[in-house]
Design an enzyme around this catalytic site. Structure first.
Site, short mmCIF file in Angstrom:
data_model
loop_
_atom_site.label_atom_id
_atom_site.label_comp_id
_atom_site.label_asym_id
_atom_site.label_seq_id
_atom_site.Cartn_x
_atom_site.Cartn_y
_atom_site.Cartn_z
N HIS A 91 8.09 -25.94 12.54
CA HIS A 91 9.51 -26.28 12.56
C HIS A 91 9.81 -27.59 13.29
CE1 HIS A 91 9.54 -22.27 11.10
NE2 HIS A 91 9.65 -21.65 12.26
N ARG A 106 0.79 -1.23 0.00
CA ARG A 106 0.00 0.00 0.00
C ARG A 106 0.83 1.29 0.00
NH1 ARG A 106 -4.67 -0.48 4.33
NH2 ARG A 106 -2.79 -0.77 5.51
N LYS A 140 17.47 -25.12 5.88
CA LYS A 140 18.74 -25.13 6.61
C LYS A 140 19.57 -26.33 6.15
CE LYS A 140 16.73 -22.83 10.63
NZ LYS A 140 17.39 -21.57 10.92
N LYS A 156 11.60 -19.58 24.33
CA LYS A 156 12.28 -18.27 24.22
C LYS A 156 13.00 -18.01 25.55
CE LYS A 156 10.08 -16.69 20.41
NZ LYS A 156 10.79 -16.65 19.14
N LYS A 215 4.47 -18.90 6.69
CA LYS A 215 3.80 -19.26 7.91
C LYS A 215 3.25 -18.00 8.58
CE LYS A 215 5.68 -19.47 11.80
NZ LYS A 215 6.46 -18.94 12.94
N ASP A 224 3.71 -21.22 17.19
CA ASP A 224 4.83 -20.50 16.59
C ASP A 224 5.95 -21.45 16.14
OD1 ASP A 224 6.08 -17.95 15.94
OD2 ASP A 224 7.50 -18.35 17.56
N GLU A 245 15.92 -20.82 22.04
CA GLU A 245 16.29 -19.46 21.61
C GLU A 245 16.66 -18.65 22.84
OE1 GLU A 245 14.03 -17.85 18.02
OE2 GLU A 245 12.50 -18.91 19.14
N ASP A 272 8.57 -23.47 4.95
CA ASP A 272 9.02 -23.57 6.34
C ASP A 272 10.53 -23.42 6.27
OD1 ASP A 272 10.12 -24.51 8.76
OD2 ASP A 272 8.27 -25.59 9.18
N HIS A 273 11.04 -22.29 6.73
CA HIS A 273 12.45 -22.00 6.46
C HIS A 273 13.39 -23.02 7.11
CE1 HIS A 273 12.30 -19.91 10.37
NE2 HIS A 273 13.61 -19.95 10.37
C1 BG6 Z 1 9.95 -18.19 13.36
C2 BG6 Z 1 9.22 -17.89 14.65
O1 BG6 Z 1 9.16 -18.98 12.52
O2 BG6 Z 1 11.14 -18.89 13.64
C3 BG6 Z 1 10.11 -17.10 15.58
O3 BG6 Z 1 8.06 -17.14 14.37
C4 BG6 Z 1 11.44 -17.79 15.78
O4 BG6 Z 1 9.48 -16.89 16.83
C5 BG6 Z 1 12.05 -18.18 14.44
O5 BG6 Z 1 12.29 -16.91 16.47
C6 BG6 Z 1 13.27 -19.05 14.64
O6 BG6 Z 1 13.96 -19.20 13.42
P1 BG6 Z 1 15.51 -19.45 13.40
O7 BG6 Z 1 15.84 -19.71 11.97
O8 BG6 Z 1 16.16 -18.22 13.96
O9 BG6 Z 1 15.73 -20.63 14.29
#
Ligand code: BG6
Length: 483
Positions: free
Chosen positions: A238, A43, A180, A328, A146, A233, A214, A175-176
């Site tokens: 993941h 936008r 990896k 976290k 996601k 999350d 994390e 899904d990233h």
């Molecule tokens: C994301 C979550 O999908 O993945 C985050 O929403 C999280 O909360 C993150 O921090 C972690 O990704 P990575 O690649 O840093 O482990």
């Protein structure tokens, strides 16, 4: 073939922190297909040049290396089209712009949904209305970020919205974690070697621990995170992906269908839990100070830590619990899969001072450093049979010179070339929610006792330690085994 990547949500965080730096790095490495253009849609009113300028600064900050000349070449292929998702005329303008830029060439067009999730459905519907999923002039693909829904019902709904316009073959649910290197290496480790397969089962493995810890707290993401919590999350996507690559059978071929069929079978075999048992199959926690994060209600019972136990009812895994854990504000950033082997049938050499000895472990570390460690006992030189746990180690950075690509890079290339092996299929996503939903419901139930808290920098609440000990096991609480 020419390529166009259309980013919806162009002025958002994901675009500037991940997508554009990944595309730029691919370009720099010479891997981005020639004749690729990026078109941003959002936008904010901006010119091409204004967007290029903003992206230059964010890419210099977020890409792992930056060079001005390479950027200039890359920037020429960046375009911006302001518009509102709710406005058909704006979409028509986008369509026209794409056609002008592609000037009739056969083009693979990738639509990337990097907007807030509530806009996924509307964008897809508009693309459908304007015939933009039509493949007469080259493949049309859509990437969905996601979160893919917030529970089973909403995931089904989103799948239905997508399938009303795109065929499943055109849809790439990202899904990233699957981008990896070490996650992909899990497939190589298991299916390109013969030595692991004979022991990769209930006869030799006692249990599996998958931890994504994390160090960072929720910080500025409080408003989003509080409605989501750790289960939605991290677990539904993941952690279950990591479970699937650890537990799946060897596919008969290395293609998207064969790989995803095997992954889905793992989810199919996860024992369903009813509400009565689900509470005992996990532990939740909230770090101290979470309630003070901006956007978090003072009475929030949202879990920032979770550990759950899943059983896989298959010949390979019967009786081998899979423990999944994430949180976290924990001790350190580490993602690891620990294959904990059984004890030898006979203890010949006496245990340690407590009368037992740690069993063998294979630790696959996914981040921060990537690699594998095998833990085994050796004799300490000298008198008597004193033993010590030692290890064999493989480290990506020691073994391979050069940088490791960021997770988004291989995934974006896969979408462009049409390889969906590392993307979630519709049934995979729905089954993941089927597994996680009961935990979400149980943890949100008013009958649950107040959520236990944990000190920042710890491995979750004490309840997690005692829960594991109650099952005769201990968590592998080590900050990265590889640095
Ligand atoms: C994301 C979550 O999908 O993945 C985050 O929403 C999280 O909360 C993150 O921090 C972690 O990704 P990575 O690649 O840093 O482990």
């Amino acid at each position: 073939m020419s390529h166009t990547i259309v980013i919806f949500g162009a002025s958002g965080d994901l675009t500037s922190r991940k997508l554009v730096p990944a595309l730029y790095s691919l370009k720099r490495a010479g891997e981005l297909p020639a004749d690729t253009r990026i078109v941003g849609f959002s936008r904010t009113q901006m010119s091409d040049d204004a967007w290029r300028g903003a992206l230059r600064d964010t890419t210099a900050k977020h890409a792992d290396a930056f060079d001005e000349q390479a950027w200039q070449e890359f920037a020429n292929a960046i375009h911006y089209q302001p518009g509102d998702i709710g406005n058909t005329a704006d979409f028509m303008a986008l369509k026209q712009r794409l056609e002008t830029l592609e000037s009739g060439r056969e083009t693979t067009r990738v639509y990337y949904l990097a907007t807030a999730p509530q806009f996924y459905g509307p964008v897809v519907a508009r693309l459908g209305e304007l015939g933009m999923a039509d493949e007469a002039n080259g493949p049309r693909r859509i990437v969905v970020e996601k979160p893919f829904g917030t529970d089973l019902a909403s995931a089904r709904h989103l799948n239905a919205e997508l399938h009303a316009v795109f065929t499943e073959r055109q849809v790439y649910r990202i899904d990233h974690y699957l981008g990896k290197e070490s996650v992909q290496n899990m497939l190589a480790l298991r299916f390109a070697n013969t030595i692991f397969e004979p022991i990769w089962n209930r006869r030799y493995i006692d249990h599996v621990q998958i931890t994504v810890a994390e160090e960072v707290p929720v910080g500025r993401r409080g408003a989003y995170y509080d409605g989501s919590g750790v289960l939605r999350d991290m677990f539904q996507n993941h952690l279950l992906q990591l479970l699937m690559v650890t537990a799946m059978e060897a596919p008969v071929k290395f293609n998207a269908d064969a790989v995803r069929n095997e992954k889905v079978k793992v989810l199919d075999a996860v024992r369903p839990l009813d509400l009565e048992h689900v509470a005992a199959a996990g532990v939740r926690g909230q770090y101290e100070g979470y309630l003070d994060e901006p956007g978090v209600p003072a009475t929030s019972q949202t879990a920032t830590f979770g550990a759950i136990r899943l059983e896989i009812d298959s010949w390979r895994w019967q009786g081998v619990p899979f423990y999944l854990r994430s949180g976290k504000a924990m001790s350190c950033r580490t993602t690891q899969i620990v294959i904990a082997f059984r004890q030898p049938p006979l203890e010949l050499f006496g245990g340690d001072h407590r009368g037992h000895r740690e069993a063998n472990r294979l630790v696959v570390q996914i981040q921060p450093a990537e690699g594998i460690q095998l833990h085994f006992h050796t004799k300490v030189p000298g008198e008597g049979m004193r033993l010590r746990l030692t290890d064999l180690e493989f480290s990506y950075s020691r073994e391979f010179a050069g940088r490791l690509p960021e997770a988004y890079e291989p995934l974006l290339l896969d979408v462009m070339t049409g390889d969906a092996s590392l993307f979630a299929r519709s049934d995979e996503v729905e089954k993941s929610w089927e597994i996680i939903d009961p935990f979400v419901r149980a943890w949100a139930s008013p009958d649950m006792p107040r959520i236990p808290t944990y000190e920042r920098g710890f491995w979750g609440p004490m309840a997690s330690v005692s829960w594991m000990e109650g099952q005769g096991r201990t968590w592998f609480d080590q900050c990265p085994v590889l640095t």
